[in-house]
Design an enzyme around this catalytic site. Structure first.
Site, mmCIF file in Angstrom:
data_model
loop_
_atom_site.group_PDB
_atom_site.id
_atom_site.type_symbol
_atom_site.label_atom_id
_atom_site.label_comp_id
_atom_site.label_asym_id
_atom_site.label_seq_id
_atom_site.Cartn_x
_atom_site.Cartn_y
_atom_site.Cartn_z
ATOM 1 N N GLN A 256 0.835 -1.197 0.000
ATOM 2 C CA GLN A 256 0.000 0.000 0.000
ATOM 3 C C GLN A 256 0.873 1.251 0.000
ATOM 4 O O GLN A 256 1.803 1.378 0.791
ATOM 5 C CB GLN A 256 -0.917 0.003 1.223
ATOM 6 C CG GLN A 256 -1.980 -1.068 1.206
ATOM 7 C CD GLN A 256 -3.059 -0.798 0.168
ATOM 8 O OE1 GLN A 256 -3.225 0.326 -0.321
ATOM 9 N NE2 GLN A 256 -3.816 -1.835 -0.184
ATOM 10 N N TYR A 285 -5.762 -13.205 -2.719
ATOM 11 C CA TYR A 285 -4.918 -12.126 -3.233
ATOM 12 C C TYR A 285 -4.110 -11.550 -2.065
ATOM 13 O O TYR A 285 -4.102 -10.351 -1.800
ATOM 14 C CB TYR A 285 -5.757 -11.033 -3.903
ATOM 15 C CG TYR A 285 -6.778 -11.554 -4.882
ATOM 16 C CD1 TYR A 285 -6.435 -11.839 -6.201
ATOM 17 C CD2 TYR A 285 -8.099 -11.774 -4.493
ATOM 18 C CE1 TYR A 285 -7.372 -12.316 -7.105
ATOM 19 C CE2 TYR A 285 -9.052 -12.249 -5.382
ATOM 20 C CZ TYR A 285 -8.686 -12.523 -6.685
ATOM 21 O OH TYR A 285 -9.629 -13.002 -7.576
ATOM 22 N N GLU A 309 -2.070 -16.394 -3.399
ATOM 23 C CA GLU A 309 -1.535 -15.243 -4.138
ATOM 24 C C GLU A 309 -0.935 -15.725 -5.458
ATOM 25 O O GLU A 309 -0.274 -16.766 -5.513
ATOM 26 C CB GLU A 309 -0.468 -14.526 -3.306
ATOM 27 C CG GLU A 309 0.350 -13.480 -4.037
ATOM 28 C CD GLU A 309 -0.504 -12.365 -4.621
ATOM 29 O OE1 GLU A 309 -0.296 -12.038 -5.810
ATOM 30 O OE2 GLU A 309 -1.385 -11.829 -3.915
ATOM 31 N N ASP A 356 -8.727 -9.202 -1.346
ATOM 32 C CA ASP A 356 -8.244 -7.881 -1.734
ATOM 33 C C ASP A 356 -7.748 -7.976 -3.175
ATOM 34 O O ASP A 356 -6.545 -7.962 -3.438
ATOM 35 C CB ASP A 356 -7.112 -7.455 -0.785
ATOM 36 C CG ASP A 356 -6.616 -6.040 -1.062
ATOM 37 O OD1 ASP A 356 -7.233 -5.336 -1.885
ATOM 38 O OD2 ASP A 356 -5.593 -5.650 -0.459
ATOM 39 N N CYS A 383 -10.295 -1.650 -4.546
ATOM 40 C CA CYS A 383 -9.710 -0.383 -4.993
ATOM 41 C C CYS A 383 -10.439 0.191 -6.197
ATOM 42 O O CYS A 383 -10.042 1.244 -6.704
ATOM 43 C CB CYS A 383 -8.220 -0.550 -5.301
ATOM 44 S SG CYS A 383 -7.858 -1.783 -6.562
#
Length: 425
Positions: A256, A285, A309, A356, A383
């Protein structure tokens, strides 16, 4: 920032028009109408009257794109731009720099609400929360990571909006003081680089040593560091509920960018999952483990965290970061494929699924796999409001109802917004 579309003509060959600016739309622009045609206008605010330079669109096209180059009747929410280089004809990545910070958050709240209404048929009041310190800094100095590229003369800068052209810069006001100190020390903005050189500057929020990558190679003290063991990772420390979590992350890997985002999102996810002591949590993720590690602490020694992931660098970082957390079971591969194989501790079901996904969202196939695990709740970190709204609608087909929604201003002076949705059934 690289572009996905370039105008077919220079803006100088296109007309200027006068319009009354309408509502905001997803993507950082407002909608105006001119003789039955939609005009997507950047650098404007709803209710303004503006002279707009058309930047894209043929004469007979159903819509045009344009930049507000003169404001004839300004909005009370307009302020002097905190980043003039991101104005009309300038770099991408600061399209709301002319908007007062509270109005930016109302802008983003409206976009989130509109996408949820349009795609998921939900009517919600949305509030976008600012992050600690942003109001005091006027939304500046928050990025712990910036990417630059050298122009034809070798000056560091950024791409114009929707263009491959580069605008040279003297500084980058969204970057933290630590990033700018690194840039000054290595003369990033004053040195002449080979045209096209890519520069990545990373300075962790915790004060650990920063890293500069030049075309993916470590740069130190004015030269490429060609040692095979040259440090190309950084350490990020995040304290959540009295527990200090340490993450070692590749400098060019995902983390981030807002200095306070790992703390704020970590706390929000822990609040959202509730009591999972001894339970099974799936973290999709999962990146370098930002949520996996605090979730491992939350489930305790008797619980399991299945982390999935697809990026090999992130998985490498996550394995190192979760070394002391045996309850974390890490899988590398596309999320849908790993879930379909069922070779994980949650194959019999999960109490909570945290996901995410990237900007494109999870999509129908992954949502179906998530629903098949039968979690009591799904915690979705998003996002992109459109992708979130679409996936909320998919989850509704499986009986999940949106029970909580929070939105965070992780990217001041841009149109981007982060949201956290909790869905239950």
């Amino acid at each position: 920032m690289p572009s996905d579309v370039s105008p077919t003509e220079s803006s100088e060959s296109r007309p200027q028009v006068e319009v009354e600016v309408g509502p905001v739309a997803h993507g950082g622009h407002c909608v105006a109408r001119l003789d039955g045609r939609v005009v997507f206008v950047r650098h404007a605010l709803p209710g303004e009257r503006a002279r707009v330079q058309i930047t894209e669109g043929e004469q007979d096209a159903p819509f045009w794109r344009g930049d507000a180059v003169e404001i004839l009747e300004p909005s009370p929410d307009r302020v002097a731009s905190v980043w003039p280089e991101a104005g009309p004809g300038g770099v991408g990545g600061g399209e709301l720099a002319h908007v007062a910070l509270p109005a930016q958050r109302r802008w983003k709240a409206g976009v989130v609400a509109e996408q949820l209404q349009r795609l998921a048929h939900l009517d919600l009041q949305v509030e976008v929360e600012g992050l600690p310190g942003d109001d005091e800094r006027d939304g500046l100095g928050y990025r712990t990571r910036i990417d630059l590229v050298a122009d034809a003369e070798g000056r560091a800068g950024m791409h114009k909006h929707r263009s491959h052209d580069v605008v040279a810069l003297d500084t980058m006001p969204l970057a933290t003081p630590e990033v700018l100190a690194l840039a000054e020390r290595e003369r990033v903005f004053t040195r002449r680089w080979r045209p096209g050189t890519r520069l990545e500057l990373v300075a962790p929020a915790g004060g650990t040593p920063p890293v500069l990558l030049v075309d993916d190679a470590v740069w130190r003290a004015g030269h490429l560091d060609k040692r095979p063991n040259a440090r190309r990772s950084v350490v990020e420390n995040v304290s959540l509920r009295g527990v200090e979590h340490t993450f070692k992350v590749a400098a060019d890997g995902f983390w981030q960018v807002h200095r306070a985002a790992p703390l704020v999102l970590g706390e929000a996810v822990l609040d959202a999952v509730g009591d999972v002591q001894g339970g099974r949590v799936v973290d999709l993720y999962s990146g370098a483990g930002l949520f996996s590690l605090p979730l491992a602490h939350a489930v305790g020694d008797g619980g399991h965290v299945v982390a999935i992931e697809g990026d090999p660098r992130a998985v490498k970082d996550a394995r190192r970061n979760a070394h002391g957390a045996p309850q974390v079971e890490l899988h590398h591969g596309p999320v849908e494929r790993v879930l379909a194989r069922g070779e994980h501790a949650a194959r019999g079901g999960a109490d909570v699924v945290v996901l995410d996904p990237p900007r494109t969202g999870a999509g129908r196939a992954v949502v179906e796999r998530v629903a098949a695990l039968g979690p009591r709740s799904v915690v979705y970190v998003a996002c992109d409001p459109a992708a979130l709204a679409r996936d909320v609608a998919y989850l509704a087909e499986h009986g999940y109802t949106l029970s909580t929604l929070r939105a965070f201003d992780l990217f001041p002076h841009t149109h981007h917004v982060e949201a956290l949705a909790v869905l239950t059934r």
